[in-house]
Design a protein around this motif. Sequence first.
Motif, PDB file in Angstrom:
ATOM      1  N   GLY A   4      96.374  68.931  58.130  1.00 12.47           N
ATOM      2  CA  GLY A   4      95.044  69.775  57.883  1.00 12.47           C
ATOM      3  C   GLY A   4      95.312  70.598  56.367  1.00 12.47           C
ATOM      4  N   LEU A   5      94.083  71.239  56.207  1.00 12.81           N
ATOM      5  CA  LEU A   5      94.304  72.416  55.208  1.00 12.81           C
ATOM      6  C   LEU A   5      93.960  73.811  55.707  1.00 12.81           C
ATOM      7  CD1 LEU A   5      92.047  70.447  52.634  1.00 12.81           C
ATOM      8  CD2 LEU A   5      94.386  70.748  52.203  1.00 12.81           C
ATOM      9  N   PHE A   6      94.557  74.622  55.009  1.00 13.44           N
ATOM     10  CA  PHE A   6      94.205  76.175  55.179  1.00 13.44           C
ATOM     11  C   PHE A   6      93.528  76.652  53.859  1.00 13.44           C
ATOM     12  CE2 PHE A   6      96.746  80.289  56.320  1.00 13.44           C
ATOM     13  CZ  PHE A   6      95.508  80.717  57.020  1.00 13.44           C
ATOM     14  N   ILE A   7      92.440  77.087  54.126  1.00 13.67           N
ATOM     15  CA  ILE A   7      91.486  77.739  52.958  1.00 13.67           C
ATOM     16  C   ILE A   7      90.931  79.124  53.752  1.00 13.67           C
ATOM     17  CG2 ILE A   7      89.370  77.713  51.876  1.00 13.67           C
ATOM     18  CD1 ILE A   7      89.454  74.452  52.290  1.00 13.67           C
ATOM     19  N   THR A   8      91.325  80.235  52.944  1.00 14.75           N
ATOM     20  CA  THR A   8      91.103  81.583  53.015  1.00 14.75           C
ATOM     21  C   THR A   8      89.974  82.258  52.244  1.00 14.75           C
ATOM     22  OG1 THR A   8      92.887  82.439  51.872  1.00 14.75           O
ATOM     23  CG2 THR A   8      93.234  82.184  53.985  1.00 14.75           C
ATOM     24  N   ASP A  95      88.366  83.730  57.481  1.00 13.36           N
ATOM     25  CA  ASP A  95      87.862  84.893  57.031  1.00 13.36           C
ATOM     26  C   ASP A  95      88.640  85.889  56.788  1.00 13.36           C
ATOM     27  OD1 ASP A  95      85.846  86.767  55.979  1.00 13.36           O
ATOM     28  OD2 ASP A  95      84.317  86.333  57.553  1.00 13.36           O
ATOM     29  N   ARG A  96      89.129  86.153  55.685  1.00 17.08           N
ATOM     30  CA  ARG A  96      90.238  87.023  55.454  1.00 17.08           C
ATOM     31  C   ARG A  96      91.670  86.629  55.802  1.00 17.08           C
ATOM     32  NH1 ARG A  96      88.434  91.642  53.113  1.00 17.08           N
ATOM     33  NH2 ARG A  96      86.441  92.265  53.518  1.00 17.08           N
ATOM     34  N   LEU A 131      94.299  77.072  49.478  1.00 16.67           N
ATOM     35  CA  LEU A 131      93.341  77.583  48.632  1.00 16.67           C
ATOM     36  C   LEU A 131      92.748  78.820  49.057  1.00 16.67           C
ATOM     37  CD1 LEU A 131      91.374  76.929  46.115  1.00 16.67           C
ATOM     38  CD2 LEU A 131      89.905  75.735  47.795  1.00 16.67           C
ATOM     39  N   THR A 132      92.450  79.738  48.187  1.00 14.63           N
ATOM     40  CA  THR A 132      91.893  81.116  48.477  1.00 14.63           C
ATOM     41  C   THR A 132      90.983  81.334  47.523  1.00 14.63           C
ATOM     42  OG1 THR A 132      94.082  81.843  49.398  1.00 14.63           O
ATOM     43  CG2 THR A 132      92.451  83.662  48.840  1.00 14.63           C
ATOM     44  N   PHE A 133      89.729  81.925  48.056  1.00 12.34           N
ATOM     45  CA  PHE A 133      88.451  82.296  47.300  1.00 12.34           C
ATOM     46  C   PHE A 133      88.578  83.772  47.253  1.00 12.34           C
ATOM     47  CE2 PHE A 133      87.026  77.995  48.793  1.00 12.34           C
ATOM     48  CZ  PHE A 133      86.868  77.547  47.635  1.00 12.34           C
ATOM     49  N   GLU A 175      98.745  84.402  41.026  1.00 14.35           N
ATOM     50  CA  GLU A 175      98.847  83.173  41.566  1.00 14.35           C
ATOM     51  C   GLU A 175      97.511  82.215  41.432  1.00 14.35           C
ATOM     52  OE1 GLU A 175     100.424  82.840  45.903  1.00 14.35           O
ATOM     53  OE2 GLU A 175     100.081  84.974  45.870  1.00 14.35           O
ATOM     54  N   PRO A 176      97.317  82.067  40.040  1.00 12.72           N
ATOM     55  CA  PRO A 176      95.990  81.316  39.519  1.00 12.72           C
ATOM     56  C   PRO A 176      95.975  79.795  40.259  1.00 12.72           C
ATOM     57  CG  PRO A 176      97.605  81.512  37.770  1.00 12.72           C
ATOM     58  CD  PRO A 176      98.132  82.273  38.941  1.00 12.72           C
ATOM     59  N   GLN A 177      96.965  79.313  40.571  1.00 10.18           N
ATOM     60  CA  GLN A 177      96.955  77.948  41.372  1.00 10.18           C
ATOM     61  C   GLN A 177      96.330  77.947  42.838  1.00 10.18           C
ATOM     62  OE1 GLN A 177      97.473  75.314  39.181  1.00 10.18           O
ATOM     63  NE2 GLN A 177      98.253  74.275  41.216  1.00 10.18           N
ATOM     64  N   ARG A 178      96.689  79.104  43.478  1.00 17.30           N
ATOM     65  CA  ARG A 178      96.081  79.083  44.692  1.00 17.30           C
ATOM     66  C   ARG A 178      94.862  79.913  44.790  1.00 17.30           C
ATOM     67  NH1 ARG A 178      96.232  83.113  48.723  1.00 17.30           N
ATOM     68  NH2 ARG A 178      97.732  84.450  47.645  1.00 17.30           N
ATOM     69  N   VAL A 179      94.770  80.935  43.963  1.00 20.46           N
ATOM     70  CA  VAL A 179      93.602  81.815  44.123  1.00 20.46           C
ATOM     71  C   VAL A 179      92.448  81.673  43.170  1.00 20.46           C
ATOM     72  CG1 VAL A 179      92.915  84.391  44.300  1.00 20.46           C
ATOM     73  CG2 VAL A 179      95.312  83.492  45.220  1.00 20.46           C
ATOM     74  N   LYS A 180      91.177  81.482  43.524  1.00 21.14           N
ATOM     75  CA  LYS A 180      90.107  81.130  42.684  1.00 21.14           C
ATOM     76  C   LYS A 180      89.157  82.422  42.725  1.00 21.14           C
ATOM     77  CE  LYS A 180      92.135  77.194  41.948  1.00 21.14           C
ATOM     78  NZ  LYS A 180      92.981  77.272  40.543  1.00 21.14           N
ATOM     79  N   VAL A 181      88.899  83.054  41.629  1.00 20.02           N
ATOM     80  CA  VAL A 181      87.993  84.143  41.619  1.00 20.02           C
ATOM     81  C   VAL A 181      86.528  83.715  41.330  1.00 20.02           C
ATOM     82  CG1 VAL A 181      87.276  86.430  40.667  1.00 20.02           C
ATOM     83  CG2 VAL A 181      89.870  85.733  40.700  1.00 20.02           C
TER      84      VAL A 181
END
Length: 204
Positions: A4-8, A95-96, A131-133, A175-181
């Motif tokens: 699976g994938l884990f997206i926060t 969510d968080r 991936l984190t937004f 952590e620019p790979q994981r975290v997208k602003v």
Amino acid sequence: MSKGLFITFEGADGCGKTTQLNLLREYLQNNNFDVLVTREPGAKGLGEKLRDILLNYDGEVSNRCESFLFLADRAQHIDTIVKPAIEKGQIVLCDRHTDSTVAYQGYGRGIDIDQINKLNNIATDGLKPDLTFVFDIDIETSMSRVGAEKDRMESAGNEFFNRVRNGYLQIAKNEPQRVKVIDATKSIDKVFESVLKEFNILAQ
Ligand code: TMP
């Protein structure tokens, strides 16, 4: 996709992250992905009780105690909900998660960031989001979205929320790979376009 994938979804209160999470859930379900939506603090059971204390307790709560309560919720959440779902191959939309503790208890409350990172690592048993937004928004706009009825955390004041915002931007820099602003001042549709673009890059 076998695993699976884990997206926060992260950002200051009122940034619109829950709306975007639900839009991505809808999109993924319409495209036959197996999705689990969850949140911190308080996904269910014990977590809901911890959430109630964290957001509504009106007595004194020390900064270290607050941190440990969020971390306790996280450990329970990872062990009983997130890990089993990822192992089953589900896409987990959360969510968080850990970055909230770095931004709020670290940058916001002033707890040492290295210590928080170590404790987060214990609470998650080393699991990291794919991936984190971070939904970035100015404090005036986010607080006007929250409205007049504020919970314990939302009542922390503008200076606190400026530190939280800058904390999130620093996390993304580290952590620019994981975290997208994502610019959360744009319309819901425009913000979702950016969310989908990042998801598609990840899922390729
Ligand atoms: P929300 O679920 O409505 O976003 O509210 C949760 C509140 O808890 C929000 O103000 C952010 C805060 N919080 C922390 O301070 N640290 C944490 O680790 C987490 C997960 C949330």
